[in-house]
Structures are given as C-alpha cells and as structure tokens.
Design a protein around this motif. Structure first.
Motif, PDB file in Angstrom:
ATOM      1  N   ASP A   1      44.288 -12.208  75.215  1.00 23.18           N
ATOM      2  CA  ASP A   1      45.199 -13.014  74.208  1.00 23.18           C
ATOM      3  C   ASP A   1      46.451 -13.010  75.186  1.00 23.18           C
ATOM      4  O   ASP A   1      47.154 -12.039  75.033  1.00 23.18           O
ATOM      5  N   PRO A   2      46.578 -14.003  75.830  1.00 20.30           N
ATOM      6  CA  PRO A   2      47.854 -14.024  76.825  1.00 20.30           C
ATOM      7  C   PRO A   2      49.019 -14.137  76.016  1.00 20.30           C
ATOM      8  O   PRO A   2      50.197 -13.860  76.707  1.00 20.30           O
ATOM      9  N   SER A   3      49.188 -14.357  74.756  1.00 21.18           N
ATOM     10  CA  SER A   3      50.645 -14.343  74.145  1.00 21.18           C
ATOM     11  C   SER A   3      50.762 -12.934  73.559  1.00 21.18           C
ATOM     12  O   SER A   3      52.153 -12.781  73.100  1.00 21.18           O
ATOM     13  N   ALA A   4      50.031 -12.100  73.567  1.00 22.55           N
ATOM     14  CA  ALA A   4      50.336 -10.744  73.046  1.00 22.55           C
ATOM     15  C   ALA A   4      51.090  -9.911  73.968  1.00 22.55           C
ATOM     16  O   ALA A   4      50.655  -9.686  75.136  1.00 22.55           O
TER      17      ALA A   4
ATOM     18  N   SER B   1      47.850  -6.783  80.511  1.00 24.40           N
ATOM     19  CA  SER B   1      47.729  -5.371  80.171  1.00 24.40           C
ATOM     20  C   SER B   1      46.708  -5.225  79.009  1.00 24.40           C
ATOM     21  O   SER B   1      46.104  -6.060  78.597  1.00 24.40           O
ATOM     22  N   ALA B   2      46.584  -3.881  78.834  1.00 20.51           N
ATOM     23  CA  ALA B   2      45.506  -3.463  77.561  1.00 20.51           C
ATOM     24  C   ALA B   2      46.087  -4.151  76.435  1.00 20.51           C
ATOM     25  O   ALA B   2      45.105  -4.493  75.423  1.00 20.51           O
ATOM     26  N   LEU B   3      47.245  -4.368  76.417  1.00 20.48           N
ATOM     27  CA  LEU B   3      47.842  -5.105  74.973  1.00 20.48           C
ATOM     28  C   LEU B   3      47.395  -6.425  74.703  1.00 20.48           C
ATOM     29  O   LEU B   3      47.354  -7.010  73.703  1.00 20.48           O
TER      30      LEU B   3
ATOM     31  N   ASP C   1      43.256  -5.623  90.525  1.00 18.80           N
ATOM     32  CA  ASP C   1      43.591  -4.839  89.614  1.00 18.80           C
ATOM     33  C   ASP C   1      44.729  -4.166  90.020  1.00 18.80           C
ATOM     34  O   ASP C   1      44.844  -3.263  90.962  1.00 18.80           O
ATOM     35  N   PHE C   2      45.902  -4.310  89.143  1.00 18.03           N
ATOM     36  CA  PHE C   2      46.979  -3.447  89.472  1.00 18.03           C
ATOM     37  C   PHE C   2      47.353  -2.502  88.095  1.00 18.03           C
ATOM     38  O   PHE C   2      48.619  -2.359  88.049  1.00 18.03           O
ATOM     39  N   ARG C   3      46.387  -1.949  87.880  1.00 19.11           N
ATOM     40  CA  ARG C   3      46.529  -0.915  86.704  1.00 19.11           C
ATOM     41  C   ARG C   3      47.370   0.117  87.227  1.00 19.11           C
ATOM     42  O   ARG C   3      47.593   0.782  88.302  1.00 19.11           O
ATOM     43  N   GLY C   4      48.233   0.590  86.309  1.00 17.54           N
ATOM     44  CA  GLY C   4      49.333   1.407  86.479  1.00 17.54           C
ATOM     45  C   GLY C   4      50.480   1.116  87.350  1.00 17.54           C
ATOM     46  O   GLY C   4      51.539   1.742  87.785  1.00 17.54           O
ATOM     47  N   ARG C   5      50.746  -0.227  87.952  1.00 17.14           N
ATOM     48  CA  ARG C   5      51.541  -0.711  88.512  1.00 17.14           C
ATOM     49  C   ARG C   5      52.442  -1.866  87.920  1.00 17.14           C
ATOM     50  O   ARG C   5      51.692  -2.922  87.849  1.00 17.14           O
TER      51      ARG C   5
END
Length: 83
Positions: free
Chosen positions: A70-73, A60-62, A38-42
């Motif tokens: 969705d790895p392409s987003a 990321s959240a996107l 978990d690297f959230r925010g980094r």
C-alpha cells in the motif's frame, strides 16, 4: 474470481475489464522491475538523502498490508536516486 484468470492452456479469461483485450503473458516478477534494493534499517538520511514530498518512494513494513504493498500508507519519499 476464477473467471478473471485464464484456465490452463488459455491466454484469455472468461471475464475481462473494459479496455483489456490482449492475450495474457506469463512473466516473472523480477523481470519486470529494473532493480530491487534492500535498504532495511537505513533511512534516506542514513543514505545521504533528505525526505521530500515527492520523488522516490521509500517503502517500509508499514506499507505492507495483508500481503500487498500500500504505497499510500505512511508514504515517505527520498529526494534522489540511491543507486
């Protein structure tokens, strides 16, 4: 959709995709990946990495849409392994 999954006690669904014939195996999600970090925010920059066109996908959240990844987003890649 229900025909694509085995019924209780069975290891074979009623319908199969072409090329799939083996029995189903029940597995736990985290047993099938080597490591979850978990690297959230980094961002990769904050982890001494550079963005690159290929390499290690930085999700990321996107990348999460309707409960699926969705790895392409808005895909970004780090140039080196962080762990």
């Amino acid at each position: 959709m229900q025909k694509l999954f085995p019924k209780n006690g069975s290891k074979f669904p009623e319908l199969r995709f072409l090329g799939f014939a083996d029995a189903w195996e029940q597995r736990k999600f985290f047993d099938n990946i080597r490591r979850t970090v978990d690297f959230r925010g980094r961002t990769p920059k904050k982890l001494d990495m550079d963005w690159s066109e290929s390499g290690y996908l930085a999700l990321s959240a996107l990348n999460v849409k309707n409960g699926y990844i969705d790895p392409s987003a808005d895909a970004h890649y780090g140039n080196q392994k962080t762990i």
